[in-house]
Enzyme design. Structure first.
Site, PDB file in Angstrom:
ATOM      1  N   LYS A  44       0.829  -1.222   0.000  1.00  0.00           N
ATOM      2  CA  LYS A  44       0.000   0.000   0.000  1.00  0.00           C
ATOM      3  C   LYS A  44       0.859   1.267   0.000  1.00  0.00           C
ATOM      4  O   LYS A  44       0.649   2.160  -0.821  1.00  0.00           O
ATOM      5  CB  LYS A  44      -0.905   0.000   1.241  1.00  0.00           C
ATOM      6  N   ASN A  45       1.800   1.326   0.923  1.00  0.00           N
ATOM      7  CA  ASN A  45       2.512   2.593   1.091  1.00  0.00           C
ATOM      8  C   ASN A  45       3.514   2.861  -0.031  1.00  0.00           C
ATOM      9  O   ASN A  45       3.873   4.017  -0.276  1.00  0.00           O
ATOM     10  CB  ASN A  45       3.161   2.664   2.473  1.00  0.00           C
ATOM     11  N   CYS A 139      -4.855   7.694   9.163  1.00  0.00           N
ATOM     12  CA  CYS A 139      -5.264   7.138  10.464  1.00  0.00           C
ATOM     13  C   CYS A 139      -4.995   8.109  11.600  1.00  0.00           C
ATOM     14  O   CYS A 139      -3.980   8.808  11.606  1.00  0.00           O
ATOM     15  CB  CYS A 139      -4.524   5.825  10.718  1.00  0.00           C
ATOM     16  N   ARG A 144       0.329  14.387  13.177  1.00  0.00           N
ATOM     17  CA  ARG A 144       1.133  13.993  12.009  1.00  0.00           C
ATOM     18  C   ARG A 144       1.531  15.246  11.212  1.00  0.00           C
ATOM     19  O   ARG A 144       1.004  15.529  10.144  1.00  0.00           O
ATOM     20  CB  ARG A 144       0.356  12.993  11.134  1.00  0.00           C
ATOM     21  N   ASP A 327       3.788   0.072  12.186  1.00  0.00           N
ATOM     22  CA  ASP A 327       2.568  -0.448  11.552  1.00  0.00           C
ATOM     23  C   ASP A 327       2.297  -1.909  11.911  1.00  0.00           C
ATOM     24  O   ASP A 327       1.283  -2.472  11.490  1.00  0.00           O
ATOM     25  CB  ASP A 327       2.644  -0.287  10.023  1.00  0.00           C
ATOM     26  N   ARG A 419      -9.010  -0.237   4.109  1.00  0.00           N
ATOM     27  CA  ARG A 419      -8.122   0.761   3.506  1.00  0.00           C
ATOM     28  C   ARG A 419      -6.784   0.134   3.153  1.00  0.00           C
ATOM     29  O   ARG A 419      -6.093   0.612   2.259  1.00  0.00           O
ATOM     30  CB  ARG A 419      -7.872   1.904   4.494  1.00  0.00           C
TER      31      ARG A 419
HETATM   32  N1  EPU Z   1       6.912  13.752  11.259  1.00  0.00           N
HETATM   33  C1  EPU Z   1       7.078  15.067  11.607  1.00  0.00           C
HETATM   34  N2  EPU Z   1       7.123  15.985  10.603  1.00  0.00           N
HETATM   35  C2  EPU Z   1       7.024  15.648   9.296  1.00  0.00           C
HETATM   36  C3  EPU Z   1       6.847  14.307   8.944  1.00  0.00           C
HETATM   37  C4  EPU Z   1       6.796  13.368   9.962  1.00  0.00           C
HETATM   38  O1  EPU Z   1       7.163  15.423  12.774  1.00  0.00           O
HETATM   39  O2  EPU Z   1       7.078  16.545   8.427  1.00  0.00           O
HETATM   40  C5  EPU Z   1       6.860  12.729  12.322  1.00  0.00           C
HETATM   41  C6  EPU Z   1       5.487  12.060  12.399  1.00  0.00           C
HETATM   42  O3  EPU Z   1       4.626  12.791  13.223  1.00  0.00           O
HETATM   43  C7  EPU Z   1       5.830  10.703  12.970  1.00  0.00           C
HETATM   44  C8  EPU Z   1       7.212  10.420  12.366  1.00  0.00           C
HETATM   45  O4  EPU Z   1       7.742  11.684  11.983  1.00  0.00           O
HETATM   46  O5  EPU Z   1       5.955  10.818  14.353  1.00  0.00           O
HETATM   47  C9  EPU Z   1       7.215   9.486  11.189  1.00  0.00           C
HETATM   48  O6  EPU Z   1       6.296   9.931  10.216  1.00  0.00           O
HETATM   49  P1  EPU Z   1       6.443   9.567   8.674  1.00  0.00           P
HETATM   50  O7  EPU Z   1       6.496  10.839   7.918  1.00  0.00           O
HETATM   51  O8  EPU Z   1       7.545   8.591   8.502  1.00  0.00           O
HETATM   52  O9  EPU Z   1       5.063   8.852   8.412  1.00  0.00           O
HETATM   53  P2  EPU Z   1       4.082   9.054   7.191  1.00  0.00           P
HETATM   54  O10 EPU Z   1       4.849   9.227   5.949  1.00  0.00           O
HETATM   55  O11 EPU Z   1       3.024  10.034   7.529  1.00  0.00           O
HETATM   56  C10 EPU Z   1       4.055   6.525   6.568  1.00  0.00           C
HETATM   57  C11 EPU Z   1       2.985   5.476   6.394  1.00  0.00           C
HETATM   58  C12 EPU Z   1       2.427   5.090   7.747  1.00  0.00           C
HETATM   59  C13 EPU Z   1       3.561   4.616   8.642  1.00  0.00           C
HETATM   60  C14 EPU Z   1       4.680   5.654   8.714  1.00  0.00           C
HETATM   61  C15 EPU Z   1       5.895   5.200   9.502  1.00  0.00           C
HETATM   62  C16 EPU Z   1       2.103   6.093   4.239  1.00  0.00           C
HETATM   63  C17 EPU Z   1       0.955   6.615   3.459  1.00  0.00           C
HETATM   64  N3  EPU Z   1       1.925   6.025   5.556  1.00  0.00           N
HETATM   65  O12 EPU Z   1       3.394   7.632   7.164  1.00  0.00           O
HETATM   66  O13 EPU Z   1       1.539   4.019   7.489  1.00  0.00           O
HETATM   67  O14 EPU Z   1       3.062   4.389   9.948  1.00  0.00           O
HETATM   68  O15 EPU Z   1       5.092   6.016   7.393  1.00  0.00           O
HETATM   69  O16 EPU Z   1       6.439   4.067   8.931  1.00  0.00           O
HETATM   70  O17 EPU Z   1       3.104   5.711   3.694  1.00  0.00           O
HETATM   71  C18 EPU Z   1      -0.234   2.554   7.879  1.00  0.00           C
HETATM   72  O18 EPU Z   1       0.012   2.035   6.777  1.00  0.00           O
HETATM   73  O19 EPU Z   1      -1.031   2.044   8.717  1.00  0.00           O
HETATM   74  C19 EPU Z   1       0.414   3.805   8.244  1.00  0.00           C
HETATM   75  C20 EPU Z   1      -0.018   4.595   9.219  1.00  0.00           C
END
Ligand code: EPU
Length: 454
Positions: A44-45, A139, A144, A327, A419
């Protein structure tokens, strides 16, 4: 804007619209050891990043091994809403052509339902030097922020502001630069990579995320003619190219789906072979399952998990890849809840990812949450209950607990689970589980299930 679908897929999408309205639930009769083989769908991601990146070419891009899940349907609708041609070849294959895009404003309301829609920011900014995208959803697992994405765009020369619920990024020219991420963010790494692939000169992203899906998006962009090196390490180097071209690309298997089935096998004392996986991506989980007392056999593209006894306890902290993935935190907590001894789980990525613990408690678990730690006192058995999925991975954890519990469990709000998991109940049934998806209000369907499984 054209959205062309194969006939079977139209029916499928109509069925999905129905799901939005009727509130389905899973009904499970627990107590059976899972056994047999299942095949994991595309990640998915990775798919969310790849589909957004596909709009960067003015030629046709074919994406294969697409997971047939709700988040992908939503992102494809959003991509179509800016004028790209989106042709669903079948459930697992789509053709996208970004040459017909007629706006850089992504105002489609659906984009607020998912996280991945924010990848259109990097993709459109990289291609057109301008992108306006509604702030994304995703989620509810804690705050975030997207400050690192914004920082990256600004370092490349864009001006970014947020107004009326939209992130607006504009640049006269994007020029390669040096970016140091404050945390290894998956989303920021992918977004900055996309913004940089057509920028002038070299961009270096330091402290970049190393997750397999980051590597997959980079490989996909390279297949379109980008010049990205170092994806999968903490320094990514990108040399801008004038344009990207068409490509045919197959998405990697979903590491989290694979892990969910591996954990379900261990929790039910089963014997399951998970096919279409990249065992290297599963190392953090495999090590933990072995430590707990399960047998794990690795093959080229499959993993077999066998548990013949009640497993033991451990300590886990979720971390960016190659650490234990956040995850999979809810799912492994559901397993540890029925293991012997006391385990401690520390959530190292999100501030609020233990909401499901109160739902697990309805089945008889003994888990105490203190800040970012969950202290899990293993219990010998669980009893079925009515529970509500608060988010995607938590929903999967509740299903795992339901498969272990004595008696019937219903899991509501399964739209979250759908999802991210393709045909979840069918794959579980293929492993021998008594599990069905039924309309919450259809008492006859519930009774029929109970009569069938006894
Ligand atoms: N963060 C910040 N600032 C930013 C970006 C991130 O503070 O600009 C923090 C976030 O708050 C979090 C950490 O950094 O505490 C990691 O966030 P990341 O950006 O890595 O997560 P994401 O890109 O929003 C993706 C996956 C998530 C998965 C995370 C971590 C997608 C669409 N989502 O989210 O997937 O938990 O990476 O591996 O790729 C899921 O599939 O259930 C899911 C939540």
């Amino acid at each position: 804007m054209v959205l062309i679908c194969a006939p079977g897929v139209v029916a499928e999408q109509t069925a999905r619209v129905r799901l939005e309205i009727v509130m389905d639930q899973y009904i499970i009769k627990g107590g059976k050891a899972l056994a047999g083989e299942i095949s994991v769908s595309g990640a998915k991601n990775a798919a969310l990043g790849i589909l957004a990146a596909a709009v960067m070419a003015d030629e046709t891009v074919t994406v294969e091994n697409l997971p047939d899940i709700r988040d992908i349907d939503i992102l494809l609708q959003v991509i179509a809403s800016v004028g790209a041609v989106v042709e669903r070849v079948d459930k697992h294959c789509v053709r996208i052509n970004g040459g017909t895009i007629n706006t850089i404003i992504v105002a489609n309301d659906n984009s607020r339902k998912i996280r991945g829609s924010y990848y259109l920011l990097g993709a459109l900014l990289g291609k057109y030097k301008s992108a306006h995208v509604l702030l994304p959803g995703g989620c509810d697992i804690g705050s975030r922020p997207i400050d690192q994405h914004i920082k990256g765009f600004e370092v490349l020369g864009a001006t970014v502001r947020i107004q009326h619920g939209m992130i607006e990024a504009e640049a006269v020219d994007l020029v390669g630069n040096h970016i140091y991420l404050d945390m290894a963010s998956v989303g920021a790494t992918i977004n900055i990579m996309m913004a940089a692939v057509m920028a002038e000169g070299q961009t270096i992203i330091e402290n970049s995320a190393k997750e397999p899906h980051v590597v997959d998006v980079a490989n996909f962009l390279n297949s379109m003619g980008a010049n990205i090196k170092g994806a999968g390490t903490d320094v990514i180097r990108i040399v801008g190219v004038p344009k990207l071209h068409g490509s045919t690309y197959s998405i990697i298997p979903d590491q989290i789906e694979a892990g969910t089935f591996m954990i379900a096998a261990a929790a039910t004392k089963g014997d399951v072979t998970v096919r279409n996986v990249i065992p290297r991506h599963m190392e953090a989980l495999t090590a933990k399952l072995v430590e707990l007392g399960a047998e794990v056999e690795e093959y080229d593209d499959a993993i077999r998990v066998v548990a013949t006894k009640r497993l033991g306890s451990t300590q886990i902290k979720t971390l960016p890849y190659p650490g234990f993935p956040t995850d999979m935190q809810p799912q492994i907590t559901a397993l540890l809840a029925v293991c012997s001894g006391t385990s401690i789980i520390t959530e190292g990525i999100y501030e609020n990812r233990f909401k499901y613990v109160d739902e697990l408690a309805r089945m008889g678990t003994n888990i105490k949450v203190e800040g970012n730690n969950a202290i899990v006192n293993g219990v010998a058995e669980l009893t079925g209950a009515s529970v509500v999925a608060p988010d995607l991975r938590a929903g999967a954890a509740l299903v795992i607990a339901g498969l272990v519990a004595e008696g019937y469990t219903t899991v509501e709000q399964i739209r979250y689970v759908e999802r991210g998991y393709e045909c979840f109940e069918k794959k579980m049934r293929d492993l021998g589980a008594d599990m069905e998806k039924v309309d919450s209000e259809d008492m006859k369907a519930v009774q029929k299930f109970k009569l069938k499984v006894g």
